[in-house]
Design a protein around this motif. Sequence first.
Motif, PDB file in Angstrom:
ATOM      1  N   TYR A 161      38.356  52.987 110.135  1.00 25.12           N
ATOM      2  CA  TYR A 161      38.913  52.984 108.785  1.00 25.12           C
ATOM      3  C   TYR A 161      40.353  53.490 108.831  1.00 25.12           C
ATOM      4  N   LEU A 162      41.250  52.720 108.239  1.00 27.72           N
ATOM      5  CA  LEU A 162      42.643  53.120 108.117  1.00 27.72           C
ATOM      6  C   LEU A 162      42.920  53.403 106.645  1.00 27.72           C
ATOM      7  N   VAL A 163      43.339  54.633 106.346  1.00 25.69           N
ATOM      8  CA  VAL A 163      43.484  55.084 104.961  1.00 25.69           C
ATOM      9  C   VAL A 163      44.881  55.645 104.743  1.00 25.69           C
ATOM     10  N   GLN A 164      45.562  55.157 103.725  1.00 23.66           N
ATOM     11  CA  GLN A 164      46.850  55.736 103.329  1.00 23.66           C
ATOM     12  C   GLN A 164      46.613  56.767 102.226  1.00 23.66           C
ATOM     13  N   ILE A 165      47.279  57.896 102.341  1.00 23.40           N
ATOM     14  CA  ILE A 165      47.166  58.933 101.313  1.00 23.40           C
ATOM     15  C   ILE A 165      48.424  58.928 100.459  1.00 23.40           C
ATOM     16  N   LYS A 166      48.227  58.913  99.153  1.00 23.69           N
ATOM     17  CA  LYS A 166      49.326  58.938  98.194  1.00 23.69           C
ATOM     18  C   LYS A 166      49.152  60.137  97.273  1.00 23.69           C
ATOM     19  N   VAL A 167      50.261  60.741  96.871  1.00 22.35           N
ATOM     20  CA  VAL A 167      50.227  61.841  95.901  1.00 22.35           C
ATOM     21  C   VAL A 167      50.998  61.389  94.663  1.00 22.35           C
ATOM     22  N   LEU A 168      50.337  61.466  93.516  1.00 26.28           N
ATOM     23  CA  LEU A 168      50.912  60.989  92.261  1.00 26.28           C
ATOM     24  C   LEU A 168      51.075  62.136  91.280  1.00 26.28           C
ATOM     25  N   ARG A 169      52.022  61.958  90.372  1.00 26.21           N
ATOM     26  CA  ARG A 169      52.254  62.973  89.347  1.00 26.21           C
ATOM     27  C   ARG A 169      52.720  62.265  88.075  1.00 26.21           C
ATOM     28  N   ILE A 170      52.252  62.760  86.916  1.00 30.12           N
ATOM     29  CA  ILE A 170      52.706  62.247  85.628  1.00 30.12           C
ATOM     30  C   ILE A 170      53.506  63.353  84.950  1.00 30.12           C
ATOM     31  N   GLY A 171      54.803  63.114  84.781  1.00 28.33           N
ATOM     32  CA  GLY A 171      55.648  64.143  84.178  1.00 28.33           C
ATOM     33  C   GLY A 171      55.620  65.408  85.002  1.00 28.33           C
ATOM     34  N   GLN A 172      55.301  66.516  84.333  1.00 33.99           N
ATOM     35  CA  GLN A 172      55.249  67.813  85.001  1.00 33.99           C
ATOM     36  C   GLN A 172      53.814  68.220  85.361  1.00 33.99           C
ATOM     37  N   SER A 173      52.920  67.240  85.393  1.00 32.18           N
ATOM     38  CA  SER A 173      51.525  67.545  85.684  1.00 32.18           C
ATOM     39  C   SER A 173      51.344  67.980  87.131  1.00 32.18           C
ATOM     40  N   ARG A 174      50.163  68.526  87.415  1.00 35.15           N
ATOM     41  CA  ARG A 174      49.815  68.865  88.785  1.00 35.15           C
ATOM     42  C   ARG A 174      49.673  67.589  89.597  1.00 35.15           C
ATOM     43  N   PRO A 175      50.013  67.608  90.879  1.00 33.21           N
ATOM     44  CA  PRO A 175      49.889  66.394  91.699  1.00 33.21           C
ATOM     45  C   PRO A 175      48.429  66.001  91.898  1.00 33.21           C
ATOM     46  N   ALA A 176      48.182  64.693  92.008  1.00 40.90           N
ATOM     47  CA  ALA A 176      46.838  64.164  92.228  1.00 40.90           C
ATOM     48  C   ALA A 176      46.857  63.267  93.452  1.00 40.90           C
ATOM     49  N   VAL A 177      45.788  63.307  94.220  1.00 41.65           N
ATOM     50  CA  VAL A 177      45.700  62.551  95.473  1.00 41.65           C
ATOM     51  C   VAL A 177      44.954  61.243  95.256  1.00 41.65           C
ATOM     52  N   LYS A 178      45.449  60.199  95.907  1.00 37.32           N
ATOM     53  CA  LYS A 178      44.768  58.904  95.911  1.00 37.32           C
ATOM     54  C   LYS A 178      44.662  58.410  97.343  1.00 37.32           C
ATOM     55  N   PHE A 179      43.427  58.090  97.777  1.00 37.25           N
ATOM     56  CA  PHE A 179      43.210  57.509  99.098  1.00 37.25           C
ATOM     57  C   PHE A 179      43.139  55.992  98.951  1.00 37.25           C
ATOM     58  N   GLU A 180      44.003  55.284  99.671  1.00 34.75           N
ATOM     59  CA  GLU A 180      44.018  53.820  99.636  1.00 34.75           C
ATOM     60  C   GLU A 180      43.442  53.279 100.945  1.00 34.75           C
ATOM     61  N   LEU A 181      42.325  52.567 100.845  1.00 32.58           N
ATOM     62  CA  LEU A 181      41.686  52.002 102.032  1.00 32.58           C
ATOM     63  C   LEU A 181      42.435  50.742 102.463  1.00 32.58           C
ATOM     64  N   ILE A 182      42.997  50.769 103.668  1.00 29.59           N
ATOM     65  CA  ILE A 182      43.809  49.660 104.169  1.00 29.59           C
ATOM     66  C   ILE A 182      42.990  48.730 105.058  1.00 29.59           C
ATOM     67  N   GLU A 183      42.194  49.293 105.954  1.00 30.47           N
ATOM     68  CA  GLU A 183      41.346  48.504 106.839  1.00 30.47           C
ATOM     69  C   GLU A 183      39.963  49.133 106.930  1.00 30.47           C
ATOM     70  N   LYS A 184      38.944  48.291 107.020  1.00 30.37           N
ATOM     71  CA  LYS A 184      37.569  48.748 107.180  1.00 30.37           C
ATOM     72  C   LYS A 184      36.798  47.660 107.910  1.00 30.37           C
ATOM     73  N   PRO A 185      35.580  47.954 108.389  1.00 34.63           N
ATOM     74  CA  PRO A 185      34.776  46.921 109.052  1.00 34.63           C
ATOM     75  C   PRO A 185      34.437  45.787 108.085  1.00 34.63           C
ATOM     76  N   ASN A 186      34.417  44.568 108.601  1.00 28.57           N
ATOM     77  CA  ASN A 186      34.002  43.404 107.820  1.00 28.57           C
ATOM     78  C   ASN A 186      32.489  43.297 107.921  1.00 28.57           C
ATOM     79  N   GLU A 187      31.786  43.860 106.920  1.00 33.15           N
ATOM     80  CA  GLU A 187      30.330  43.934 106.981  1.00 33.15           C
ATOM     81  C   GLU A 187      29.683  42.554 106.956  1.00 33.15           C
TER      82      GLU A 187
END
Length: 330
Positions: free
Chosen positions: A143-169
Amino acid sequence: MHGINGMTKHTKIELDQIEMVDDLRTIWPDEARNFTPWLSESENLEQLGEAIGRNLQLSETESSVGAFSVDILATTEDDDGVKTVIIENQLTETNHDHLGKLITYAAGKKAQIIVWIVEEARNEHQQAIQWLNEHTDEDMGFYLVQIKVLRIGQSRPAVKFELIEKPNEWERKMRSNKNLTETKALQLRYWDAFVEYLQNQEEFKKYFRIPETKPQHWLTLRAGSASFAVGCLVNTQRKVIGTELTVWNRDFYDYLSAHKQDFEREIGHELIWHGEGKHTLRIYVETPGNIKGTEKGWNEFFSWYCEMAPKFLISARKYLETFNQNNRKR
């Protein structure tokens, strides 16, 4: 609200912009001292598990592999049993060095599930992970996963994991489904028919993702929890079908067992409790169901699954929330 000449005057809605945190080091200055401990916390590991579609249980951080160490060693349990997971973190763009480490750690730990978390995935490394998935058997998954950190205005940062590659089931299923026995072929046909039935079950899809099918006597319904999953069962020899709660957390199972009468009342059935397993603990109910000979009765069985599975999920979530609250108070 009306303005001049009866025209409607709209209230202005103020919305903010989602901003990307460009430098992950502002959140985690050091991978080993900051990011790895953060990711190893149960709620963050569970979020990663949801992104890759697996329950993850922490075993160890900075686990030694010869002169090196893998960032996170964990386990996951799926339809084939307990598997070893390694997680390699890289808060930069992918490179050959980390790809080599990934394979070295996988060999050293005899891991079946390999997760590479990166800030940015280069195309050649994405292709490398895809190639590994295409040329390894169904017991392994990269599994290849990109991690992103997002923020809206002055809010606390939030993490998003984006799945880039995975097994083709699907491709793996086609490779593994050759030379099936008559019973295995029937099980696969039965579950494939159930998945097709689920396409029109909108209420059911509010609770569960559409599952992958395999030639076996159970079908796991993932619900985004690292502590449990719901499963559908079929036994062609005993001519019964069933619905079960599969629990991977011994303490949570014991908590449910302590509330057995209330839990069974919510499900609406007396349940069968199997708490002897080392890793997998089961609570289930059965009803007569013979899938051999004719497919005419299958929709009735599918309807029963759709009735019972959400009951298990709703009750399990409620008890898990109370269980976690009690643990936090200690």
